[in-house]
Design a protein around this motif. Sequence first.
Motif, PDB file in Angstrom:
ATOM      1  N   ILE A   1       0.868  -1.186   0.000  1.00 26.18           N
ATOM      2  CA  ILE A   1       0.000   0.000   0.000  1.00 26.18           C
ATOM      3  C   ILE A   1       0.902   1.233   0.000  1.00 26.18           C
ATOM      4  CG2 ILE A   1      -1.671   1.362   1.326  1.00 26.18           C
ATOM      5  CD1 ILE A   1      -2.902  -1.254   2.284  1.00 26.18           C
ATOM      6  N   LYS A   2       0.704   2.079  -0.963  1.00 26.14           N
ATOM      7  CA  LYS A   2       1.564   3.258  -1.145  1.00 26.14           C
ATOM      8  C   LYS A   2       1.004   4.477  -0.428  1.00 26.14           C
ATOM      9  CE  LYS A   2       4.180   1.260  -4.354  1.00 26.14           C
ATOM     10  NZ  LYS A   2       4.746   0.095  -3.781  1.00 26.14           N
ATOM     11  N   GLU A   3       1.883   5.163   0.298  1.00 26.92           N
ATOM     12  CA  GLU A   3       1.487   6.420   0.927  1.00 26.92           C
ATOM     13  C   GLU A   3       1.109   7.423  -0.160  1.00 26.92           C
ATOM     14  OE1 GLU A   3       4.699   7.511   3.572  1.00 26.92           O
ATOM     15  OE2 GLU A   3       4.270   5.814   4.894  1.00 26.92           O
ATOM     16  N   ASN A   4       0.121   8.251   0.145  1.00 30.76           N
ATOM     17  CA  ASN A   4      -0.437   9.266  -0.746  1.00 30.76           C
ATOM     18  C   ASN A   4      -1.216   8.671  -1.917  1.00 30.76           C
ATOM     19  OD1 ASN A   4       0.421  11.603   0.718  1.00 30.76           O
ATOM     20  ND2 ASN A   4       2.495  11.101   0.055  1.00 30.76           N
ATOM     21  N   SER A   5      -1.518   7.384  -1.864  1.00 27.36           N
ATOM     22  CA  SER A   5      -2.427   6.799  -2.843  1.00 27.36           C
ATOM     23  C   SER A   5      -3.810   6.709  -2.191  1.00 27.36           C
ATOM     24  CB  SER A   5      -1.937   5.409  -3.281  1.00 27.36           C
ATOM     25  OG  SER A   5      -2.031   4.481  -2.220  1.00 27.36           O
ATOM     26  N   PHE A   6      -4.788   6.239  -2.938  1.00 28.22           N
ATOM     27  CA  PHE A   6      -6.158   6.160  -2.435  1.00 28.22           C
ATOM     28  C   PHE A   6      -6.599   4.707  -2.357  1.00 28.22           C
ATOM     29  CE2 PHE A   6      -5.720  10.448  -3.810  1.00 28.22           C
ATOM     30  CZ  PHE A   6      -6.507  11.187  -2.932  1.00 28.22           C
ATOM     31  N   GLY A   7      -7.526   4.450  -1.456  1.00 26.62           N
ATOM     32  CA  GLY A   7      -8.043   3.099  -1.305  1.00 26.62           C
ATOM     33  C   GLY A   7      -9.504   3.103  -0.898  1.00 26.62           C
TER      34      GLY A   7
ATOM     35  N   LYS B   1      -7.597   8.506   1.563  1.00 26.39           N
ATOM     36  CA  LYS B   1      -6.203   8.672   1.157  1.00 26.39           C
ATOM     37  C   LYS B   1      -5.319   8.005   2.204  1.00 26.39           C
ATOM     38  CE  LYS B   1      -2.893  12.188  -0.304  1.00 26.39           C
ATOM     39  NZ  LYS B   1      -2.716  13.643  -0.528  1.00 26.39           N
TER      40      LYS B   1
ATOM     41  N   PRO C   1      -7.266  -1.251  -3.255  1.00 23.95           N
ATOM     42  CA  PRO C   1      -6.751  -0.037  -3.900  1.00 23.95           C
ATOM     43  C   PRO C   1      -7.851   0.612  -4.729  1.00 23.95           C
ATOM     44  CG  PRO C   1      -5.923  -1.992  -5.002  1.00 23.95           C
ATOM     45  CD  PRO C   1      -6.691  -2.467  -3.810  1.00 23.95           C
ATOM     46  N   TYR C   2      -7.822   1.934  -4.778  1.00 22.96           N
ATOM     47  CA  TYR C   2      -8.743   2.674  -5.631  1.00 22.96           C
ATOM     48  C   TYR C   2      -8.077   2.818  -6.991  1.00 22.96           C
ATOM     49  CZ  TYR C   2     -11.617   6.372  -7.569  1.00 22.96           C
ATOM     50  OH  TYR C   2     -12.447   7.104  -8.387  1.00 22.96           O
ATOM     51  N   ALA C   3      -8.742   2.388  -8.035  1.00 17.18           N
ATOM     52  CA  ALA C   3      -8.191   2.453  -9.377  1.00 17.18           C
ATOM     53  C   ALA C   3      -9.189   3.194 -10.270  1.00 17.18           C
ATOM     54  CB  ALA C   3      -7.928   1.044  -9.909  1.00 17.18           C
TER      55      ALA C   3
ATOM     56  N   GLN D   1      -9.070   4.198 -13.222  1.00 21.92           N
ATOM     57  CA  GLN D   1      -9.148   3.701 -14.592  1.00 21.92           C
ATOM     58  C   GLN D   1     -10.065   2.485 -14.717  1.00 21.92           C
ATOM     59  OE1 GLN D   1      -6.505   3.566 -12.595  1.00 21.92           O
ATOM     60  NE2 GLN D   1      -5.416   1.630 -12.821  1.00 21.92           N
TER      61      GLN D   1
END
Length: 136
Positions: free
Chosen positions: A47-53, A99, A126-128, A130
């Motif tokens: 899980i990446k920091e500053n990404s959305f989920g 976030k 994860p929020y994607a 696309q």
Amino acid sequence: MLIEMKPIGYIKSPYKNLKGIPRQSILSEDSAVIEILPQYKDGIEGIKENSFGVILFYFHKTTGEVPLKQAPYNSDELTGVFSTRSPRRPNGIGMSIVKFIKVEEGKIEIQGVDMVDGTPVLDIKPYAPQLNPKVE
């Protein structure tokens, strides 16, 4: 058929009761921490920091019978519960897009909290964007 779900963790939220919780995560700039249970902590790797989920959780404070027709927020007109975002639902499952601020050993700090303290977390995805249809 029996469907059994177990929490993977719990929310540590600034909201200690139902009063004052934002109606949706998009309306909140507050942060909270998801404390992951030890047996699931390896699952947050990547899980990446500053990404959305997307957080799926259980409305554990919702009680009583759930009417299948409800008035949505800011309306007096009754409509089916499945056309609303009401927390009063037959299965009590909630969903918030948040976030990820900080990810560390067994904890995820999130921004956009709209959950009460102690809320059981059922899943994290994860929020994607696309993969979501464009709505015009």
